[in-house]
Design an enzyme around this catalytic site. Structure first.
Site, PDB file in Angstrom:
ATOM      1  N   ILE A 104    -115.834 -50.524 143.710  1.00 23.52           N
ATOM      2  CA  ILE A 104    -114.387 -50.017 144.059  1.00 23.52           C
ATOM      3  C   ILE A 104    -113.316 -50.499 143.197  1.00 23.52           C
ATOM      4  CG2 ILE A 104    -115.001 -49.770 146.363  1.00 23.52           C
ATOM      5  CD1 ILE A 104    -114.158 -52.414 147.261  1.00 23.52           C
ATOM      6  N   GLY A 105    -113.826 -51.359 142.056  1.00 24.68           N
ATOM      7  CA  GLY A 105    -112.656 -52.029 141.296  1.00 24.68           C
ATOM      8  C   GLY A 105    -113.258 -52.599 140.113  1.00 24.68           C
ATOM      9  N   GLY A 126    -110.945 -57.480 133.972  1.00 23.13           N
ATOM     10  CA  GLY A 126    -111.565 -58.031 132.572  1.00 23.13           C
ATOM     11  C   GLY A 126    -112.714 -58.967 132.927  1.00 23.13           C
ATOM     12  N   VAL A 165    -115.576 -55.618 141.745  1.00 27.50           N
ATOM     13  CA  VAL A 165    -115.593 -55.652 143.227  1.00 27.50           C
ATOM     14  C   VAL A 165    -116.389 -54.458 143.580  1.00 27.50           C
ATOM     15  CG1 VAL A 165    -114.130 -55.793 145.167  1.00 27.50           C
ATOM     16  CG2 VAL A 165    -113.353 -56.732 143.083  1.00 27.50           C
ATOM     17  N   LYS A 198    -116.902 -59.659 145.329  1.00 25.44           N
ATOM     18  CA  LYS A 198    -116.212 -59.942 144.248  1.00 25.44           C
ATOM     19  C   LYS A 198    -117.075 -60.758 143.198  1.00 25.44           C
ATOM     20  CE  LYS A 198    -112.028 -61.673 142.064  1.00 25.44           C
ATOM     21  NZ  LYS A 198    -110.502 -62.636 142.326  1.00 25.44           N
ATOM     22  N   ASP A 236     -99.344 -64.181 141.411  1.00 28.91           N
ATOM     23  CA  ASP A 236    -100.001 -62.909 140.907  1.00 28.91           C
ATOM     24  C   ASP A 236     -99.453 -61.862 142.106  1.00 28.91           C
ATOM     25  OD1 ASP A 236    -100.762 -60.924 138.900  1.00 28.91           O
ATOM     26  OD2 ASP A 236    -102.750 -61.118 139.431  1.00 28.91           O
TER      27      ASP A 236
END
Length: 465
Positions: free
Chosen positions: A162-163, A166, A170, A185, A280
């Site tokens: 799903i993600g 760099g 995930v 993750k 972040d």
């Protein structure tokens, strides 16, 4: 036909990427070939006409969470042409191509536009400009093929990617011991030069998350320092990121965005109480559940502030996302503290209500200079019907001098609460809950279940708004 289907047809007719006649043909196509109880959005996703996020986007629009949208954002790269091909092939008429025709794409994209779109969506974003994917990242994707959906990592069955970033990826997963959906993750060691430092950063994220038990922060469930694939097991949030919501829909209504920002401010306040600075905060790290609740994610760059000196304990160098980064964090002119997160949250708030970032540029340094020297255009100048009080809050959050911002998150929370109180709506939203989902569940049944849940939530939301 339920209200969501009728709403979607009105959207297509009002902002027509397809002609009115084609919209009527799409409706006939859906009635003729849909599965039992399959809604229009789910049907068009299955046919490859709509992208995978379209169902959630339409639901957000129907409930009033999003008020501005271009219907073209619901389509895949070749979705309009696929629909036209299907509708016109039977009649033998020539097929008209849309402005997104493959003739306007690079050769690689024209050969397989869906894969090209996936590659584009996964490219890292810096200062609002897509960065060119490096050859090292391409090599990383090849090396990561051993870790794919269907593999088991610890007690987690990986069901879908799903993600990707760099240095990690995930997955949506299913915890075989707890019988719940999770997010996994994974740190990809091939992507980092200093393995020990990268593993320590992941370990630090796990420990910080473990200290934060808050409804608006993604919970950590486990951490494994595996020699091959170190990974975190996190609460799975069934929804979309604020970044995806903005990208799909253009911008959010002011009061809805204020509710999201309030919840993130509450999450950051909980972190501040433990001396944690996120560093972040950005739309991609804010997840929105189906009921509109927000959850702050990704503490990978978070640090602990020394309570005695007010400075970073580890002497961290500049880190974060330039498009939302406060001047003191980018230029290291002042110590980073909770007010730095307030600035980043202000830049996120700005992006949510206007549909554009406060500053953009061709290079990182250009964007950093703008953050340090230029005053952003007030949001109320870009959105005519935006509440001036919301615009004023955003401008104060984006003050260059940290001392001119809100002194702490509590002061910001009070300001947002006053806006909601004056508008006559309750700021409180129901707590988010992740719906359990079996990894072997049929896609059609899953979509039907999601639609049923969302309809009940829409009714609840309207009743309390």
């Amino acid at each position: 036909m339920d209200s969501c289907d009728s709403f979607l047809l009105r959207i297509l007719a009002a902002c027509p990427p397809l002609s009115p006649a084609e919209v009527r043909q799409v409706e006939d196509w859906w009635h003729a070939e849909r599965s039992p109880a399959e809604g229009l959005a789910a049907f068009l996703i299955r046919q490859g006409v709509f992208n995978r996020e379209a169902l959630k986007t339409v639901e957000f629009m129907e409930r009033g969470y999003v008020t501005f949208s271009d219907a073209r954002h619901l389509f895949t790269m070749q979705g309009q042409d696929r629909a036209r091909n299907r509708l016109k092939s039977a009649s033998g008429r020539p097929v008209l191509t849309s402005s997104w025709s493959s003739s306007h794409l690079p050769a690689s994209a024209a050969e397989n536009p869906e894969e090209a779109l996936e590659r584009t969506e996964r490219k890292p974003v810096m200062h609002g400009v897509l960065a060119v994917q490096s050859s090292s990242q391409q090599r990383l994707e090849k090396r990561a093929t051993a870790l794919q959906a269907g593999a088991t990592l610890g007690k987690c069955l990986l069901t879908a990617e799903i993600g990707r970033g760099g240095s990690g990826v995930v997955f949506r997963g299913y915890h075989l011991g707890l019988n719940i959906p999770v997010a996994v993750k994974v740190l990809l060691l091939d992507a980092v030069q200093d393995h020990d430092s990268a593993c320590e950063q992941l370990r630090q994220e796990a420990r910080l998350l473990a200290q934060l038990n808050h409804a608006n922060i993604v919970r950590v469930l486990d951490f494994e320092d595996d020699a091959t694939h170190p990974y975190l097991v996190l609460e799975y949030v069934d929804g979309v990121s604020l970044s995806d919501l903005i990208r799909q829909s253009g911008r959010l209504r002011g009061d809805r965005a204020a509710r999201v920002i309030l919840q993130v401010a509450q999450a950051l306040d909980a972190a501040h109480c433990l001396g944690i600075v996120h560093r972040d905060v950005k739309p991609a790290n804010i997840l929105i559940t189906r009921d509109g609740s927000a959850k702050l994610a990704d503490l990978g760059l978070a640090v602990v502030i020394d309570s005695r000196t007010g400075t970073l304990r580890d002497g961290e160098a500049m880190a974060g996302t330039v498009a939302y980064m406060p001047p003191e964090q980018a230029l290291q002119t002042n110590p980073v503290d909770h007010r730095s997160d307030i600035y980043a949250l202000g830049a996120t708030f700005y992006h949510a209500v206007t549909g554009q970032m406060p500053f953009t540029g061709r290079t990182r340094s250009e964007v950093i200079k703008k953050h340090a020297r230029e005053t952003p255009v007030p949001p109320s100048h870009l959105v005519a019907d935006l509440d001036p009080a919301i615009s004023a809050v955003i401008c104060r959050m984006l003050a260059k001098d940290p001392s001119q911002r809100y002194s702490d998150h509590q002061e910001l929370i009070a300001a947002l609460t006053r806006i909601e109180t004056r508008s006559g709506h309750s700021i409180a939203l129901p707590l988010a809950g992740s719906a359990a989902e079996s990894p072997s569940q049929d896609a059609g049944d899953s979509v039907s279940r999601v639609r049923s849940i969302w309809r009940s939530l829409v009714r609840r939301f309207r009743a309390t708004s």
